[in-house]
Design a protein around this motif. Structure first.
Motif, PDB file in Angstrom:
ATOM      1  N   THR A 141       4.610   8.542  -3.381  1.00 23.77           N
ATOM      2  CA  THR A 141       5.347   7.463  -4.133  1.00 23.77           C
ATOM      3  C   THR A 141       4.301   7.065  -5.099  1.00 23.77           C
ATOM      4  O   THR A 141       4.524   6.783  -6.302  1.00 23.77           O
ATOM      5  CB  THR A 141       5.518   6.290  -3.427  1.00 23.77           C
ATOM      6  N   ALA A 142       2.878   6.939  -4.924  1.00 17.06           N
ATOM      7  CA  ALA A 142       1.832   6.578  -5.985  1.00 17.06           C
ATOM      8  C   ALA A 142       1.869   7.582  -7.082  1.00 17.06           C
ATOM      9  O   ALA A 142       1.310   7.185  -8.255  1.00 17.06           O
ATOM     10  CB  ALA A 142       0.448   6.595  -5.172  1.00 17.06           C
ATOM     11  N   ARG A 143       1.989   8.749  -6.815  1.00 14.44           N
ATOM     12  CA  ARG A 143       1.915   9.723  -8.045  1.00 14.44           C
ATOM     13  C   ARG A 143       3.010   9.435  -8.956  1.00 14.44           C
ATOM     14  O   ARG A 143       2.776  10.146 -10.039  1.00 14.44           O
ATOM     15  CB  ARG A 143       2.176  11.172  -7.240  1.00 14.44           C
ATOM     16  N   ARG A 144       3.973   8.842  -8.736  1.00 12.56           N
ATOM     17  CA  ARG A 144       5.084   8.444  -9.637  1.00 12.56           C
ATOM     18  C   ARG A 144       4.604   7.334 -10.766  1.00 12.56           C
ATOM     19  O   ARG A 144       5.249   7.050 -11.540  1.00 12.56           O
ATOM     20  CB  ARG A 144       6.361   8.004  -9.175  1.00 12.56           C
ATOM     21  N   LEU A 145       3.413   6.733 -10.443  1.00  8.96           N
ATOM     22  CA  LEU A 145       2.942   5.618 -11.463  1.00  8.96           C
ATOM     23  C   LEU A 145       1.540   6.151 -12.127  1.00  8.96           C
ATOM     24  O   LEU A 145       1.144   7.311 -11.842  1.00  8.96           O
ATOM     25  CB  LEU A 145       2.085   4.714 -10.418  1.00  8.96           C
ATOM     26  N   PRO A 146       1.625   5.326 -13.069  1.00  5.79           N
ATOM     27  CA  PRO A 146       0.413   5.971 -14.065  1.00  5.79           C
ATOM     28  C   PRO A 146      -1.038   5.821 -13.092  1.00  5.79           C
ATOM     29  O   PRO A 146      -1.118   5.088 -12.228  1.00  5.79           O
ATOM     30  CB  PRO A 146       0.223   4.671 -14.993  1.00  5.79           C
ATOM     31  N   ARG A 147      -1.908   6.584 -13.468  1.00  6.04           N
ATOM     32  CA  ARG A 147      -3.327   6.775 -12.818  1.00  6.04           C
ATOM     33  C   ARG A 147      -3.906   5.538 -12.571  1.00  6.04           C
ATOM     34  O   ARG A 147      -4.458   5.272 -11.421  1.00  6.04           O
ATOM     35  CB  ARG A 147      -4.043   7.706 -13.329  1.00  6.04           C
ATOM     36  N   ARG A 148      -3.742   4.677 -13.388  1.00  4.70           N
ATOM     37  CA  ARG A 148      -4.639   3.322 -13.378  1.00  4.70           C
ATOM     38  C   ARG A 148      -3.697   2.263 -12.268  1.00  4.70           C
ATOM     39  O   ARG A 148      -4.547   1.564 -11.984  1.00  4.70           O
ATOM     40  CB  ARG A 148      -4.496   2.471 -14.805  1.00  4.70           C
ATOM     41  N   LEU A 149      -2.665   2.840 -11.790  1.00  2.00           N
ATOM     42  CA  LEU A 149      -2.079   1.802 -10.905  1.00  2.00           C
ATOM     43  C   LEU A 149      -1.778   2.389  -9.520  1.00  2.00           C
ATOM     44  O   LEU A 149      -1.371   1.757  -8.640  1.00  2.00           O
ATOM     45  CB  LEU A 149      -0.648   1.417 -11.139  1.00  2.00           C
TER      46      LEU A 149
ATOM     47  N   VAL B 136       1.895   6.353   5.323  1.00  4.45           N
ATOM     48  CA  VAL B 136       3.393   5.961   4.866  1.00  4.45           C
ATOM     49  C   VAL B 136       3.281   4.478   4.112  1.00  4.45           C
ATOM     50  O   VAL B 136       2.566   3.742   4.243  1.00  4.45           O
ATOM     51  CB  VAL B 136       4.410   5.780   6.240  1.00  4.45           C
ATOM     52  N   SER B 137       4.277   4.190   3.243  1.00  2.00           N
ATOM     53  CA  SER B 137       4.211   3.109   2.446  1.00  2.00           C
ATOM     54  C   SER B 137       4.370   1.951   3.392  1.00  2.00           C
ATOM     55  O   SER B 137       4.990   1.568   4.274  1.00  2.00           O
ATOM     56  CB  SER B 137       5.313   2.853   1.208  1.00  2.00           C
ATOM     57  N   THR B 138       3.293   1.138   2.960  1.00  2.00           N
ATOM     58  CA  THR B 138       3.216  -0.198   3.892  1.00  2.00           C
ATOM     59  C   THR B 138       3.173  -1.464   3.041  1.00  2.00           C
ATOM     60  O   THR B 138       2.682  -1.847   2.181  1.00  2.00           O
ATOM     61  CB  THR B 138       1.925   0.003   4.804  1.00  2.00           C
ATOM     62  N   VAL B 139       3.922  -2.638   3.683  1.00  2.00           N
ATOM     63  CA  VAL B 139       3.936  -3.839   3.003  1.00  2.00           C
ATOM     64  C   VAL B 139       2.937  -4.958   4.088  1.00  2.00           C
ATOM     65  O   VAL B 139       2.909  -4.723   5.399  1.00  2.00           O
ATOM     66  CB  VAL B 139       5.267  -4.496   3.249  1.00  2.00           C
TER      67      VAL B 139
ATOM     68  N   GLN C 265       0.816  -1.202  -0.053  1.00  2.00           N
ATOM     69  CA  GLN C 265       0.121   0.036  -0.160  1.00  2.00           C
ATOM     70  C   GLN C 265       0.945   1.485  -0.017  1.00  2.00           C
ATOM     71  O   GLN C 265       1.563   1.482   1.014  1.00  2.00           O
ATOM     72  CB  GLN C 265      -1.118  -0.047   1.324  1.00  2.00           C
ATOM     73  N   LEU C 266       1.059   1.995  -1.317  1.00  2.00           N
ATOM     74  CA  LEU C 266       2.122   3.042  -1.163  1.00  2.00           C
ATOM     75  C   LEU C 266       1.367   4.089  -0.644  1.00  2.00           C
ATOM     76  O   LEU C 266       0.214   4.539  -0.479  1.00  2.00           O
ATOM     77  CB  LEU C 266       2.283   3.263  -2.954  1.00  2.00           C
TER      78      LEU C 266
END
Length: 379
Positions: free
Chosen positions: A106-114, A122-125, A101-102
């Motif tokens: 960090t998520a803004r660095r991905l394409p919108r669909r992802l 905070v980024s979580t595993v 769960q980003l």
């Protein structure tokens, strides 16, 4: 006219099909050491050195856990937009992370669909584990096992140092590079009731370093048997009952002997194990004294929640019906039937039953031995 009986072929066990599908999974076919193998040092060493499995045991419970696992991660991906079942790897080990769960940055660095619909602060595993009802109190009280912590810390270390593996189906994620994972979430699911218990904790570099050191010890061995066994073997630890290397590790038991007897070869071996027995008995005796004291101390306490524990009582007094001897004597007198000089309840009951007369009973309280039961309180 008799009813015809159809001779139908016996239905095969559905678990035969389930096992065949399970064995065809990439995770079952891989021969490289996986993060999920970091439970027992000896087992991890067999895999690291490329040994072929010596045992195959069908485990419906484990497959049920896999089905629950797949259903939950699929739901999390569709409804929350979380990243699920993606690979991480280095030269020594690889694995598939249940959920990442980003955070928003960090998520803004991905394409919108992802991008996740539900981002983390905070980024979580997240790692999902299933438990039976018999181990549910254990997980609520103590959380993840040492092996489970090693597994999830290995996932986090690989993400923090190298990011997602650069393989088909996740190359966009791989371009993110190392990901600053700050939180770990263990989600436990009861296979019996569906109840969930969540354990969250921050990333701990010391625990991650310990997991890396554990793995380093495995890779330094020249032969699997140089790695110690982490458990006590089949019939004692379930992980050994279903281990694919059980025979390689413990051998074949002699007729009438448990397989553990194979590791005792001389008087020195016996001396070592007896010393372990004496030490364990001392700890058990002290723990048993504490439990007996607590049982007596809370004898007058009502069932309920006290702090982090729930107190319950089992086997309390209950009302039952038993033959009423006084009423039977009066009934025998009314019937002018001979009454034993010393009233014998069993003989009188038998005589009344033989005569087709209802046996008079009375309601009494039957004393029962109360057993204490202490479970973890819900949070």
């Amino acid at each position: 006219m008799s009813t015809p009986v159809l001779e139908l072929p016996e239905s095969p066990s559905i678990w035969v099909a389930a096992d065949a599908v399970d064995q065809a999974r990439p995770r079952s076919r891989q021969r490289q050491l996986g993060a999920s193998d970091l439970v027992c040092e000896r087992r991890a060493a067999y895999i690291h050195h490329g040994w072929e499995p010596t045992d195959h045991v069908v485990s419906p419970a484990a497959m049920l856990g896999t089905y629950i696992h797949e259903g939950l991660t699929t739901a999390a991906r569709r409804e929350f937009g979380w990243i699920t079942e993606k690979r991480v790897a280095d030269a020594t080990i690889r694995g598939s992370i249940d959920i990442v769960q980003l955070d928003r940055a960090t998520a803004r660095r991905l394409p919108r669909r992802l991008r996740p619909k539900v981002a983390a602060d905070v980024s979580t595993v997240e790692d999902i584990k299933t438990r039976t009802i018999y181990r549910w109190d254990e997980v609520r009280r103590y959380g993840a096992t040492a092996g489970e912590l090693r597994q999830v810390m290995t996932y986090v270390r690989l993400l923090r140092t190298g990011g997602f593996a650069d393989v088909d189906g996740q190359r966009v994620l791989a371009r993110l590079g190392p990901i600053d994972i700050q939180r770990i979430r263990m989600r436990f699911i009861s296979r019996d009731s569906g109840e969930e218990f969540i354990q969250e904790f921050p990333y701990d570099p010391e625990i991650a370093e310990e997991a890396a050191w554990w793995l380093e010890r495995i890779t330094e061995t020249e032969h699997p048997e140089q790695a110690p066994r982490s458990f006590y073997g089949p019939g004692i630890d379930t992980v050994c009952d279903y281990c694919p290397f059980a025979t390689a590790c413990w051998g074949v038991p002699a007729p009438g002997r448990p397989v553990q007897a194979n590791i005792v070869h001389n008087r020195e071996d016996v001396a070592v194990h007896l010393a372990d027995y004496a030490h364990a008995h001392k700890d058990w005796a002290e723990a048993d004294r504490v439990k007996k004291f607590v049982r007596k101390a809370v004898d007058g306490t009502e069932a309920g929640t006290y702090g982090r524990n729930v107190l319950a009582w089992r086997g309390e007094d209950k009302e039952v019906d038993e033959p009423d001897v006084r009423a039977m004597i009066e009934l025998f007198d009314d019937l002018q039937a001979p009454i034993p000089m010393v009233p014998d309840a069993d003989r009188m009951v038998k005589a009344l039953v033989t005569a087709g007369i209802a046996v008079p009973t009375r309601r009494v309280v039957k004393k029962g031995a109360r057993r204490i039961e202490v479970k973890a309180a819900p949070k």
